[in-house]
Design a protein around this motif. Structure first.
Motif, PDB file in Angstrom:
ATOM      1  N   GLY A 185      18.521 -26.958  39.697  1.00  0.00           N
ATOM      2  CA  GLY A 185      17.562 -26.917  40.780  1.00  0.00           C
ATOM      3  C   GLY A 185      16.150 -26.627  40.314  1.00  0.00           C
ATOM      4  N   LEU A 186      15.715 -27.212  39.200  1.00  0.00           N
ATOM      5  CA  LEU A 186      14.374 -26.979  38.688  1.00  0.00           C
ATOM      6  C   LEU A 186      13.372 -27.833  39.445  1.00  0.00           C
ATOM      7  N   ASP A 187      12.163 -27.332  39.497  1.00  0.00           N
ATOM      8  CA  ASP A 187      11.083 -28.053  40.147  1.00  0.00           C
ATOM      9  C   ASP A 187      10.377 -28.911  39.107  1.00  0.00           C
ATOM     10  N   PHE A 188      10.445 -30.232  39.246  1.00  0.00           N
ATOM     11  CA  PHE A 188       9.842 -31.154  38.291  1.00  0.00           C
ATOM     12  C   PHE A 188       8.525 -31.683  38.860  1.00  0.00           C
ATOM     13  N   GLN A 189       7.485 -31.617  38.027  1.00  0.00           N
ATOM     14  CA  GLN A 189       6.173 -32.137  38.390  1.00  0.00           C
ATOM     15  C   GLN A 189       5.596 -32.894  37.199  1.00  0.00           C
ATOM     16  N   ALA A 190       4.732 -33.863  37.487  1.00  0.00           N
ATOM     17  CA  ALA A 190       4.086 -34.640  36.428  1.00  0.00           C
ATOM     18  C   ALA A 190       2.976 -33.811  35.779  1.00  0.00           C
ATOM     19  N   PHE A 191       2.896 -33.834  34.439  1.00  0.00           N
ATOM     20  CA  PHE A 191       1.846 -33.116  33.718  1.00  0.00           C
ATOM     21  C   PHE A 191       1.623 -33.777  32.361  1.00  0.00           C
ATOM     22  N   ARG A 192       0.548 -33.387  31.698  1.00  0.00           N
ATOM     23  CA  ARG A 192       0.213 -33.937  30.380  1.00  0.00           C
ATOM     24  C   ARG A 192       1.032 -33.206  29.316  1.00  0.00           C
ATOM     25  N   LEU A 193       2.055 -33.869  28.810  1.00  0.00           N
ATOM     26  CA  LEU A 193       2.922 -33.257  27.809  1.00  0.00           C
ATOM     27  C   LEU A 193       2.182 -33.028  26.497  1.00  0.00           C
ATOM     28  N   ASP A 194       1.348 -33.977  26.100  1.00  0.00           N
ATOM     29  CA  ASP A 194       0.609 -33.830  24.840  1.00  0.00           C
ATOM     30  C   ASP A 194      -0.353 -32.649  24.890  1.00  0.00           C
ATOM     31  N   GLU A 195      -0.991 -32.445  26.059  1.00  0.00           N
ATOM     32  CA  GLU A 195      -1.901 -31.312  26.195  1.00  0.00           C
ATOM     33  C   GLU A 195      -1.143 -29.986  26.161  1.00  0.00           C
ATOM     34  N   GLN A 196       0.057 -29.971  26.724  1.00  0.00           N
ATOM     35  CA  GLN A 196       0.852 -28.745  26.697  1.00  0.00           C
ATOM     36  C   GLN A 196       1.201 -28.355  25.263  1.00  0.00           C
ATOM     37  N   ILE A 197       1.580 -29.343  24.458  1.00  0.00           N
ATOM     38  CA  ILE A 197       1.915 -29.059  23.055  1.00  0.00           C
ATOM     39  C   ILE A 197       0.685 -28.561  22.309  1.00  0.00           C
ATOM     40  N   ARG A 198      -0.489 -29.130  22.600  1.00  0.00           N
ATOM     41  CA  ARG A 198      -1.727 -28.661  21.959  1.00  0.00           C
ATOM     42  C   ARG A 198      -2.030 -27.211  22.360  1.00  0.00           C
ATOM     43  N   ILE A 223       2.121 -38.675  29.960  1.00  0.00           N
ATOM     44  CA  ILE A 223       2.407 -38.039  31.244  1.00  0.00           C
ATOM     45  C   ILE A 223       3.920 -37.937  31.381  1.00  0.00           C
ATOM     46  N   TYR A 224       4.400 -36.727  31.619  1.00  0.00           N
ATOM     47  CA  TYR A 224       5.848 -36.536  31.758  1.00  0.00           C
ATOM     48  C   TYR A 224       6.146 -35.763  33.031  1.00  0.00           C
ATOM     49  N   ASN A 225       7.267 -36.102  33.660  1.00  0.00           N
ATOM     50  CA  ASN A 225       7.693 -35.433  34.881  1.00  0.00           C
ATOM     51  C   ASN A 225       8.806 -34.441  34.539  1.00  0.00           C
ATOM     52  N   GLY A 226       8.484 -33.162  34.507  1.00  0.00           N
ATOM     53  CA  GLY A 226       9.456 -32.140  34.156  1.00  0.00           C
ATOM     54  C   GLY A 226       9.005 -30.779  34.635  1.00  0.00           C
ATOM     55  N   ASN A 227       9.708 -29.755  34.192  1.00  0.00           N
ATOM     56  CA  ASN A 227       9.338 -28.389  34.543  1.00  0.00           C
ATOM     57  C   ASN A 227       8.382 -27.855  33.484  1.00  0.00           C
ATOM     58  N   GLU A 228       7.133 -27.737  33.846  1.00  0.00           N
ATOM     59  CA  GLU A 228       6.093 -27.393  32.877  1.00  0.00           C
ATOM     60  C   GLU A 228       6.286 -25.995  32.297  1.00  0.00           C
ATOM     61  N   GLU A 229       6.691 -25.058  33.134  1.00  0.00           N
ATOM     62  CA  GLU A 229       6.842 -23.671  32.673  1.00  0.00           C
ATOM     63  C   GLU A 229       7.911 -23.549  31.592  1.00  0.00           C
ATOM     64  N   PHE A 230       9.077 -24.138  31.841  1.00  0.00           N
ATOM     65  CA  PHE A 230      10.176 -23.987  30.888  1.00  0.00           C
ATOM     66  C   PHE A 230       9.976 -24.829  29.625  1.00  0.00           C
ATOM     67  N   LEU A 231       9.390 -26.022  29.754  1.00  0.00           N
ATOM     68  CA  LEU A 231       9.152 -26.844  28.569  1.00  0.00           C
ATOM     69  C   LEU A 231       8.141 -26.188  27.631  1.00  0.00           C
ATOM     70  N   TYR A 232       7.198 -25.454  28.203  1.00  0.00           N
ATOM     71  CA  TYR A 232       6.261 -24.699  27.357  1.00  0.00           C
ATOM     72  C   TYR A 232       7.025 -23.744  26.444  1.00  0.00           C
ATOM     73  N   GLN A 233       8.075 -23.122  26.988  1.00  0.00           N
ATOM     74  CA  GLN A 233       8.884 -22.190  26.210  1.00  0.00           C
ATOM     75  C   GLN A 233       9.599 -22.905  25.076  1.00  0.00           C
ATOM     76  N   VAL A 234      10.004 -24.162  25.286  1.00  0.00           N
ATOM     77  CA  VAL A 234      10.678 -24.937  24.233  1.00  0.00           C
ATOM     78  C   VAL A 234       9.755 -25.131  23.040  1.00  0.00           C
ATOM     79  N   TRP A 235       8.550 -25.652  23.299  1.00  0.00           N
ATOM     80  CA  TRP A 235       7.616 -25.893  22.201  1.00  0.00           C
ATOM     81  C   TRP A 235       7.223 -24.582  21.518  1.00  0.00           C
ATOM     82  N   LEU A 236       7.080 -23.521  22.292  1.00  0.00           N
ATOM     83  CA  LEU A 236       6.707 -22.228  21.721  1.00  0.00           C
ATOM     84  C   LEU A 236       7.778 -21.737  20.744  1.00  0.00           C
ATOM     85  N   ASN A 237       9.052 -21.829  21.134  1.00  0.00           N
ATOM     86  CA  ASN A 237      10.134 -21.363  20.267  1.00  0.00           C
ATOM     87  C   ASN A 237      10.263 -22.216  19.009  1.00  0.00           C
TER      88      ASN A 237
END
Length: 339
Positions: A185-198, A223-237
Motif C-alpha cells: 500500500g505504498l504511495d507512488f508519485q512521479a519524481f526525478r530519479l536522477d536528481e534524487q540519486i544526486r 522520471i520515475y513513478n515510485g515512493n520517493e521517501e523509501f527509494l531515497y533510503q535504497v540509494w543511501l544504503n
C-alpha cells in the motif's frame, strides 16, 4: 466424510445381516424350544455382533483416532518449545496426509520465526549494548573536574556518535516494521530519479571526499513513478556501503539507464568485495559479514533496500568477488501511478 461414509456402510451391512438372520430364524423356527440347539442362532448373532463391533473399533482406532492422537502428542511437544518435530506425511487417508503436511509446514515456519527471534534478540542486545556502554563510560569521564575543554569536547562528540548509532538502528527497525505492515500500500508519485540519486551523493560528500574516492556518474534525466521517501533510503544504503568498503583513492561507478520496461541502476565499487557465502546472505536481516563490528552497521540496510525494491515489483542483484569489488544491479519496472 470418509469416516462417516465407512460408518454408514458398516451399519447398513450389519442391518442387512441381522435382517437376514431374523428372516431365517422366523421362517425356520430356529429359536423354538422344541428344537435341539435352538439357541445356536442367538449365539451366532451375538458372536457376529462382537466381530463386527471389534472390526469397526479397530478400524476407527487405527485409521482415524491414532493419527489424531499422534497429532495431539506432536502439538503438545510444539507447545513445550520443540520446533524440530515432523510427522510422517505418507498416510493412507488423504485428509490425514494433508493435515500432517499443514502441521509440518507450520512447525517449520515456527522454527524459522524462533530462529529469527533469537538472532534478533542477540543482535539487538549487542547493537544497543555497545553504544550505551560507550555513552555511559564517557559520562563517567566527564564527571572529572580536571578535564580540559578539549577533552570534554572530544568526549561529547563520541557520546553524540553513540546516540547517532542508536538512532540509526532504531530508524531502520521502524522502517522495516512499517514496510512489513504496510505491504504494497505504498504511495507512488512521479519524481526525478536522477536528481534524487544526486542528492544522496551530495549528502554523502564528506564521506567519499575523506577517502579521496572518484565517482563515475552517468545519470540522464529520468522520471520515475515510485515512493520517493523509501527509494531515497535504497540509494543511501547502497552508496554508503560502496564508500565504506572501497579502498582509498578508489572508484565508484553509478549508472542509470532508462529502458522500455523500466529503469536499471548499477552501483559498483572496486573495494574489498565479498565471498560467495557472504553474497548469498547479505540481504538477510541482521546479517553482518564483519563479526568483529569494526565497520559501523547493524545488518539492516540491505534487507531494507531489498524489501523496498520488491515493494516496487523490482529486483536487486549483486555480483562480487573478494578484492575485486562489488556491483549492485537494480531493476525498477514502470508502475502505473498510484498502483
Amino acid at each position: 466424510m470418509y469416516f462417516v461414509g465407512i460408518t454408514f456402510l458398516m451399519m447398513v451391512v450389519v442391518l442387512g445381516v441381522f435382517i437376514g438372520l431374523l428372516f431365517l430364524v422366523t421362517n425356520f423356527e430356529l429359536l423354538s424350544p422344541e428344537r435341539e440347539g435352538h439357541l445356536f442362532p442367538l449365539y451366532f448373532i451375538l458372536f457376529l455382533s462382537l466381530v463386527i463391533g471389534a472390526t469397526l473399533a479397530f478400524f476407527v482406532g487405527k485409521r482415524i483416532l491414532q493419527p489424531i492422537g499422534d497429532l495431539r502428542q506432536a502439538m503438545s511437544n510444539v507447545a513445550k518449545g520443540d520446533f524440530t518435530i515432523q510427522l510422517q506425511e505418507n498416510q493412507s487417508l488423504e485428509d490425514v496426509e494433508e493435515l500432517y503436511h499443514a502441521f509440518n509446514v507450520m512447525v517449520e515456519e515456527l522454527n524459522s520465526i524462533e530462529t529469527l527471534r533469537n538472532d534478533f534478540v542477540s543482535t539487538i542486545s549487542h547493537e544497543f549494548k555497545t553504544p550505551i556502554a560507550t555513552i555511559k563510560g564517557y559520562v563517567q569521564l566527564l564527571q572529572n573536574e580536571q578535564l580540559t575543554a578539549e577533552e570534554r569536547q572530544v568526549y561529547l562528540e563520541r557520546m553524540l556518535d553513540g546516540t547517532h548509532q542508536l538512532t540509526y538502528l532504531t530508524d531502520n527497525i521502524l522502517k522495516l516494521s512499517k514496510l512489513e505492515n504496510q505491504g504494497r500500500g505504498l504511495d507512488f508519485q512521479a519524481f526525478r530519479l536522477d536528481e534524487q540519486i544526486r542528492e544522496v551523493i551530495l549528502f554523502l560528500q564528506p564521506k567519499w571526499e575523506q577517502r579521496h574516492l572518484i565517482l563515475d556518474l552517468d545519470l540522464p534525466r529520468t522520471i520515475y513513478n515510485g515512493n520517493e521517501e523509501f527509494l531515497y533510503q535504497v540509494w543511501l544504503n547502497l552508496m554508503d556501503n560502496a564508500i565504506k568498503y572501497s579502498h582509498e583513492d578508489g572508484n565508484i561507478h553509478i549508472h542509470l539507464t532508462q529502458k522500455e520496461q523500466g529503469v536499471v541502476v548499477t552501483i559498483s565499487d572496486e573495494g574489498i568485495g565479498m565471498s560467495e557465502e557472504v553474497t548469498n546472505r547479505i540481504f538477510d536481516k541482521f546479517y553482518q559479514s564483519d563479526t568483529s563490528r569494526k565497520q559501523k552497521g547493524n545488518g539492516l540496510g540491505l534487507a531494507l533496500a531489498k524489501q523496498i525494491i520488491e515493494l516496487h515489483q523490482g529486483t536487486i542483484e549483486v555480483n562480487s568477488s573478494p578484492d575485486k569489488g562489488s556491483q549492485f544491479k537494480l531493476f525498477l519496472p514502470n508502475i502505473p501511478k498510484n498502483s
